[in-house]
Design an enzyme around this catalytic site. Structure first.
Site, PDB file in Angstrom:
ATOM      1  CB  ALA A 152       0.827 -13.780   1.765  1.00 52.36           C
ATOM      2  CB  CYS A 153       2.761  -8.770  -0.394  1.00 50.57           C
ATOM      3  SG  CYS A 153       1.897  -8.634  -1.880  1.00 50.57           S
ATOM      4  CD  GLN A 154      -1.458  -5.256   3.985  1.00 54.55           C
ATOM      5  OE1 GLN A 154      -0.572  -5.943   4.533  1.00 54.55           O
ATOM      6  NE2 GLN A 154      -2.742  -4.850   4.481  1.00 54.55           N
TER       7      GLN A 154
END
Length: 285
Positions: free
Chosen positions: A180-182
């Site tokens: 996951a990232c932003q």
């Protein structure tokens, strides 16, 4: 990719700050912007053919950036389309962490991670804030700030070269990894790096942590996930889409805080202007 529900920004909407970075190749054939190589300022300095030559070089450079990014997106889309990387919504990721003991790998830069993170997640950034102080990096930082960094608060990022080795140190190749990232783009680039390195049980959080509601994931940190990716002056005065959405839910009390900040900003600017005038008059006399 519309049937898969994957949202990517249009190539022709790349902002000016993004255009100051150079596309380069990462381990595992991934392609993302990396703060290496000459900046546009350096290209201009090296050009000796006049203004027209500078324009040609810049146009060719931007076209190459767009083509490289388009090629990267096609590879990432193929990973999802072929089932090599499985797609999860933030809520599904929360269920998988709670019920299946899967690991969430947070690949965001430190500026976003320190504001909010998933409890029990592992943080290994694929891109992080570039702390180098060489002439090229300083030039990119200044250019990024002038071209919108002062407003958005987005720092100059560079590829974290120990990303893959750090992941390999911590996780065997058969580990189920939720990446996951932003916003969901850098995490897809990370998935390509990991897949090419031998990780086959990869799960991508679609649209990133920014799309998560408070009940989807167990959060730690001072800010909601939706606000972890904002910064700069726009965050200070509450001028971001995320803050406007929060204001619609929270009501007038939330809005008054940022209205007061905006008024204070105008008063401070006015005071500085008057002070500068007084200093100018004093010097002239």
């Amino acid at each position: 990719m519309e049937t898969l529900g994957i949202q990517f920004p249009q190539i022709n909407t790349l902002n000016l700050a993004q255009r100051q970075t150079r596309w380069n190749y990462l381990p595992g054939s991934s392609l993302m912007p990396i703060s290496t190589g000459p900046s546009l300022l350096e290209i201009r300095r090296n050009c000796r053919g006049g203004t027209r030559m500078q324009q040609v070089v810049e146009e060719e450079y931007e076209v190459k950036q767009a083509k490289d990014m388009a090629a990267a997106r096609k590879r990432w889309e193929a990973l999802v389309r072929d089932g090599k990387v499985k797609v999860l919504t933030p809520r599904e990721a929360g269920y998988a962490i709670q019920l299946s003991n899967k690991t969430l790998l947070d690949v965001r830069p430190s500026t976003e991670r320190k504001k909010a993170w998933v409890r029990g997640s592992t943080w290994i950034p694929v891109f992080d804030v570039d702390e180098n102080l060489d002439a090229g990096t300083l030039s990119r930082k200044v250019t990024g700030f002038i071209m919108g960094g002062w407003w958005s608060g987005i720092p100059t990022l560079s590829y974290y070269r120990q990303f893959l080795s750090k992941v390999e140190e911590k996780f065997p190749k058969d580990t189920d990894l939720i990446v996951a990232c932003q916003k969901g783009l850098r995490s897809l680039a990370a998935c390509e790096i990991l897949y090419n390195a031998g990780y086959k049980n990869l799960f991508w959080v679609q649209s990133g942590l920014e799309a998560a509601e408070e009940e989807d994931l167990e959060r730690e940190g001072s800010q909601p996930f939706k606000l972890a990716g904002i910064g700069g002056l726009s965050e200070f005065i509450g001028w971001t889409d995320q803050q406007r959405a929060a204001a619609a839910k929270e009501g007038w009390a939330y809005r008054l805080v940022f209205s007061a900040r905006l008024i204070g900003l105008f008063l401070a600017a006015d005071a500085l202007y008057i002070g500068a005038q007084q200093v100018g008059r004093y010097i002239s006399h």
